[in-house]
Scaffold this active site. Sequence first.
Site, short mmCIF file in Angstrom:
data_model
loop_
_atom_site.label_atom_id
_atom_site.label_comp_id
_atom_site.label_asym_id
_atom_site.label_seq_id
_atom_site.Cartn_x
_atom_site.Cartn_y
_atom_site.Cartn_z
N GLY A 149 5.06 -4.65 -5.89
CA GLY A 149 4.82 -3.36 -5.10
C GLY A 149 5.58 -2.18 -5.76
CG HIS A 172 -1.80 -1.12 3.59
ND1 HIS A 172 -2.86 -1.79 2.89
CD2 HIS A 172 -0.76 -1.99 3.43
CE1 HIS A 172 -2.54 -2.86 2.41
NE2 HIS A 172 -1.21 -3.16 2.40
CB SER A 184 3.91 -2.69 -12.76
OG SER A 184 3.09 -3.68 -12.11
CE1 TYR A 226 -3.57 -2.19 -1.17
CE2 TYR A 226 -5.60 -2.08 -2.08
CZ TYR A 226 -4.68 -1.48 -1.57
OH TYR A 226 -4.33 -0.20 -1.83
N GLY A 244 3.90 -6.83 -10.10
CA GLY A 244 3.22 -7.42 -8.91
C GLY A 244 4.35 -7.35 -7.74
CG ASP A 291 0.45 2.85 -6.40
OD1 ASP A 291 1.06 3.22 -5.30
OD2 ASP A 291 0.02 2.11 -6.18
NE ARG A 326 3.91 3.58 -4.84
CZ ARG A 326 4.06 2.21 -4.38
NH1 ARG A 326 5.27 1.52 -4.54
NH2 ARG A 326 2.97 1.57 -3.98
CG ASP A 370 -3.03 4.55 -0.75
OD1 ASP A 370 -3.35 3.88 0.13
OD2 ASP A 370 -2.77 4.32 -1.99
#
Length: 399
Positions: free
Chosen positions: A137, A42, A140, A234, A135, A185, A35, A44
């Site tokens: 964003g 930042h 995956s 994160y 990696g 995601d 997606r 969700d």
Amino acid sequence: MTSPWFNTPAMRDLRRAFERATGAAPTHAARAPGRVNLIGDHVDYAGGLVLPMAIEQSCLALAGRTAPRGRLRVHSIDLTEHVEVSTTAIAPGDAVPIGHWASYPIGAAAELASHVPGIDLDRFDIFVQSSVPIGAGLSSSAALEVAIAALVASVSGVEVDPVELAACCQRAERRFAGVPCGLMDQATSVLAREGSLLLFDCRDGTHRHVRSPEEVRYFVIDTRVRHAHAGGAYARRRRDAEDAAKALGVPTLRVACAEPWRSRLDTLPQAQRDAALHITSEIERVADAARALEDGDLHRLGRLMTESHTSLRDVYKVSCPELDAAVDAALACEGVLGARMTGGGFGGCAIALLDANADANFLVDFPYELAARSQIKPTLFEVRPSGGASATPLPADDA
């Protein structure tokens, strides 16, 4: 006539790998897309609103009950590795180290079996291959989790509520991979609809599809700077958000979008204040962006995207020089309505919103503009809003 998704060249290659390794044909297939988030990063994990779309790049998976009794095996074609675990008790960190690539598929299978009656993991052989950049964003990991969960449910003959399936995958990423992610995601990979964006409420799982106008194009700029969300940055941002909510006396910062909490943000320590300012303003931008799409006001949508990047860069500080250069270069091109980093940040991708008539010029102009700002050599590709995950038994002549 177009072949069904489970009979594409990539899936046929995966099937041949399955047959060579097991001596038998797979019985079920699944695919789950990555997606890209148009706006709403930042938020969700704070119960916010997000506006992502699924993309054509996806994770493919095949399965059959060809493993030894009491065993589950997962094979990655991309990594040329496989992992085998016992199905009697799968716990985080026991079967594979937390954060190992196999913790994502094994965790998804284990969480589904723990929460959905009728799921049986015995003797599974699962082969996976993905075209979603790792990696970057573009989710995956969620594509891998959702493909496995949908596949396991299909083999077990169990129908699973889509939001519950996404929630199982989210729990897997948190518990087995150690990433404190929100639900966006996984939900996008499950619920997306072709030609539409998904306005998803991370507080309660409610959602609706917002049609993408024909007058726009979406381009992803992969900086090829890679991040690791399970690392520190994160997780620290998420802790800052949780600490800010605690200091304000609210369950999540979604509540702080309203008064009287909004006027109290300046009383918070700096890191908590930054988290609260970004998250509350970003949630409002997402709601405005959905309205702009529905109103056909694409210039307003573009402005909101660019404002979002400014907040992620200057307030929440999750961007990086390469992402900033990519966004600035995109905005300097004629016909670009807006641009922003997308995903967790600290590397990965940006997304640009273009007038449909400007896409050819953008492919020529963007490299020139970027060269004036940075030495990076990104990958640039168009994405279209695509459908969500699918799983199916294979026809007899395909199995």
